[in-house]
Scaffold this active site. Sequence first.
Site, PDB file in Angstrom:
ATOM      1  N   LYS A 125       1.866  -3.675   6.651  1.00 25.62           N
ATOM      2  CA  LYS A 125       2.285  -3.621   5.235  1.00 25.62           C
ATOM      3  C   LYS A 125       3.788  -3.341   5.163  1.00 25.62           C
ATOM      4  CE  LYS A 125      -1.572  -4.563   3.291  1.00 25.62           C
ATOM      5  NZ  LYS A 125      -1.750  -5.865   2.658  1.00 25.62           N
ATOM      6  N   TYR A 142      -2.263  -1.402  11.103  1.00 19.65           N
ATOM      7  CA  TYR A 142      -2.503  -1.923   9.750  1.00 19.65           C
ATOM      8  C   TYR A 142      -1.375  -1.490   8.812  1.00 19.65           C
ATOM      9  CZ  TYR A 142      -3.803  -1.480   4.907  1.00 19.65           C
ATOM     10  OH  TYR A 142      -3.747  -1.501   3.539  1.00 19.65           O
ATOM     11  N   SER A 201       0.840  -1.201   0.000  1.00 18.22           N
ATOM     12  CA  SER A 201       0.000   0.000   0.000  1.00 18.22           C
ATOM     13  C   SER A 201       0.868   1.241   0.000  1.00 18.22           C
ATOM     14  CB  SER A 201      -0.865  -0.032   1.260  1.00 18.22           C
ATOM     15  OG  SER A 201      -1.409   1.236   1.517  1.00 18.22           O
TER      16      SER A 201
HETATM   17  C1  UD1 Z   1      -6.992   4.137   3.898  1.00 23.79           C
HETATM   18  C2  UD1 Z   1      -5.754   3.815   4.669  1.00 23.79           C
HETATM   19  C3  UD1 Z   1      -4.777   3.095   3.763  1.00 23.79           C
HETATM   20  C4  UD1 Z   1      -5.414   1.837   3.213  1.00 23.79           C
HETATM   21  C5  UD1 Z   1      -6.707   2.193   2.518  1.00 23.79           C
HETATM   22  C6  UD1 Z   1      -7.435   0.891   2.172  1.00 23.79           C
HETATM   23  C7  UD1 Z   1      -5.517   5.647   6.310  1.00 23.79           C
HETATM   24  C8  UD1 Z   1      -4.692   6.770   6.759  1.00 23.79           C
HETATM   25  N1  UD1 Z   1      -5.137   5.012   5.198  1.00 23.79           N
HETATM   26  O1  UD1 Z   1      -6.615   5.033   2.857  1.00 23.79           O
HETATM   27  O2  UD1 Z   1      -3.636   2.762   4.499  1.00 23.79           O
HETATM   28  O3  UD1 Z   1      -4.533   1.193   2.344  1.00 23.79           O
HETATM   29  O4  UD1 Z   1      -7.559   2.955   3.365  1.00 23.79           O
HETATM   30  O5  UD1 Z   1      -8.416   1.134   1.258  1.00 23.79           O
HETATM   31  O6  UD1 Z   1      -6.506   5.334   6.910  1.00 23.79           O
HETATM   32  N2  UD1 Z   1     -12.951  10.504   3.698  1.00 23.79           N
HETATM   33  C9  UD1 Z   1     -13.938  11.402   4.082  1.00 23.79           C
HETATM   34  N3  UD1 Z   1     -15.090  10.903   4.608  1.00 23.79           N
HETATM   35  C10 UD1 Z   1     -15.304   9.563   4.776  1.00 23.79           C
HETATM   36  C11 UD1 Z   1     -14.289   8.660   4.374  1.00 23.79           C
HETATM   37  C12 UD1 Z   1     -13.122   9.157   3.858  1.00 23.79           C
HETATM   38  O7  UD1 Z   1     -13.776  12.617   3.941  1.00 23.79           O
HETATM   39  O8  UD1 Z   1     -16.366   9.188   5.280  1.00 23.79           O
HETATM   40  C13 UD1 Z   1     -11.709  11.035   3.119  1.00 23.79           C
HETATM   41  C14 UD1 Z   1     -10.463  10.717   3.927  1.00 23.79           C
HETATM   42  O9  UD1 Z   1     -10.227  11.713   4.872  1.00 23.79           O
HETATM   43  C15 UD1 Z   1      -9.411  10.662   2.841  1.00 23.79           C
HETATM   44  C16 UD1 Z   1     -10.158  10.174   1.604  1.00 23.79           C
HETATM   45  O10 UD1 Z   1     -11.525  10.387   1.878  1.00 23.79           O
HETATM   46  O11 UD1 Z   1      -8.925  11.943   2.569  1.00 23.79           O
HETATM   47  C17 UD1 Z   1      -9.921   8.714   1.321  1.00 23.79           C
HETATM   48  O12 UD1 Z   1     -10.177   7.975   2.479  1.00 23.79           O
HETATM   49  P1  UD1 Z   1     -10.202   6.372   2.503  1.00 23.79           P
HETATM   50  O13 UD1 Z   1     -11.086   5.885   1.424  1.00 23.79           O
HETATM   51  O14 UD1 Z   1     -10.495   5.951   3.901  1.00 23.79           O
HETATM   52  O15 UD1 Z   1      -8.735   5.973   2.068  1.00 23.79           O
HETATM   53  P2  UD1 Z   1      -7.311   6.412   2.695  1.00 23.79           P
HETATM   54  O16 UD1 Z   1      -7.471   7.061   4.006  1.00 23.79           O
HETATM   55  O17 UD1 Z   1      -6.602   7.164   1.640  1.00 23.79           O
END
Ligand code: UD1
Length: 339
Positions: A155, A151, A126
């Site tokens: 990785k 988690y 990742s």
């Molecule tokens: C997360 C994990 C990453 C993992 C991946 C698996 C973290 C820091 N990273 O990635 O290690 O490999 O999931 O798929 O947790 N967001 C919102 N509202 C929501 C959900 C998400 O605003 O309800 C935003 C988050 O703040 C982020 C973006 O959407 O900026 C993507 O979030 P997400 O889909 O959870 O992925 P990552 O955080 O990038």
Amino acid sequence: MKKIIVTGGAGFIGSHTVVELYNAGYEPIIIDNFSNSQKSVLAGLQNITGSAVKLFEGDCCNRDLLKKIFTEEENIDGIIHFAAHKAVSESVQNPLKYYRNNLNSLMALLEIMQNYNCSNFVFSSSCTVYGQPDKLPVTEVAPKKPAESPYGNTKKICEDIIEDVIKSNAELKIISLRYFNPIGAHASSLIGELPLGVPDNLVPYITQTAAGIREKLTIFGNDYDTSDGTCVRDYIHVIDLAKAHVKAFEYLNKQEDKTFYDVFNIGTGHGNSVKEIVETFQSANNVNLNYVVGKRREGDIEKIFADVDKATTLLNWKTELSLEQALIDAWNWQKALRK
Ligand code: UD1
């Protein structure tokens, strides 16, 4: 047909990779314990591929099961290892569950491969290993940063384990693919992402909100140092990501050295903010999404997107599907789930 074991083959990325392996003329064999996936995926796979995909139900930490599989199935060409726990917040609550499962499964698989002279291995890593990179787009030579969660640490440690095994001159050929943010679903809407409970990830949360399962999406923070204040990620269509595994396998098969290791970023090379994802979802699908801006989520990094030159050049791989397409496919899949 070359047999490839796909651990976690009933999961989101695993199931799409099973389809692409099948399309490329391989025989995928799934190992899955359905701890975070559903058996209905198998019917979807059968529908898409037109044949029943072979399944061994169980845990890939189980060395007896692995032995049985390697004894029954002759000439296994390699393994793609997806099976792992992946919920960041759960890993903070229950770190040992994550270390026990994610590290043990890797070690059990690398051991059995050596016992049966099976050498090709693709590991699901990742972009989390980079933390917040100093330079963007991030290349594979960027330093690994301390993980934000157990988690993420699993990785990083798995990559370290692989490096040490390779340094010992084990006869293994391994590629770690560092995924950015996989989204979307198969165009048939027969397979897609199936989060159990409340989704952690952005796109399933968006589709469930649009479907009325969740009341509203909360955007986690709009005071980041980005164009519109929301976090930036590199969102890749799961089909493009799945195809990268086929290319990785072809690349491993071309390596003449008995011991080989390399890592590749698998993303689109473009960053999009959370707001852009929300807006593109609404315009591509012509739906309105109820959302509010809330506080930052702990552990989130501000901005990351991939430099994909290495995968483009060496693996002869590139993305083919747009962000719009990924968000249309994700929404079609969510709608198909309601039927
Ligand atoms: C997360 C994990 C990453 C993992 C991946 C698996 C973290 C820091 N990273 O990635 O290690 O490999 O999931 O798929 O947790 N967001 C919102 N509202 C929501 C959900 C998400 O605003 O309800 C935003 C988050 O703040 C982020 C973006 O959407 O900026 C993507 O979030 P997400 O889909 O959870 O992925 P990552 O955080 O990038």
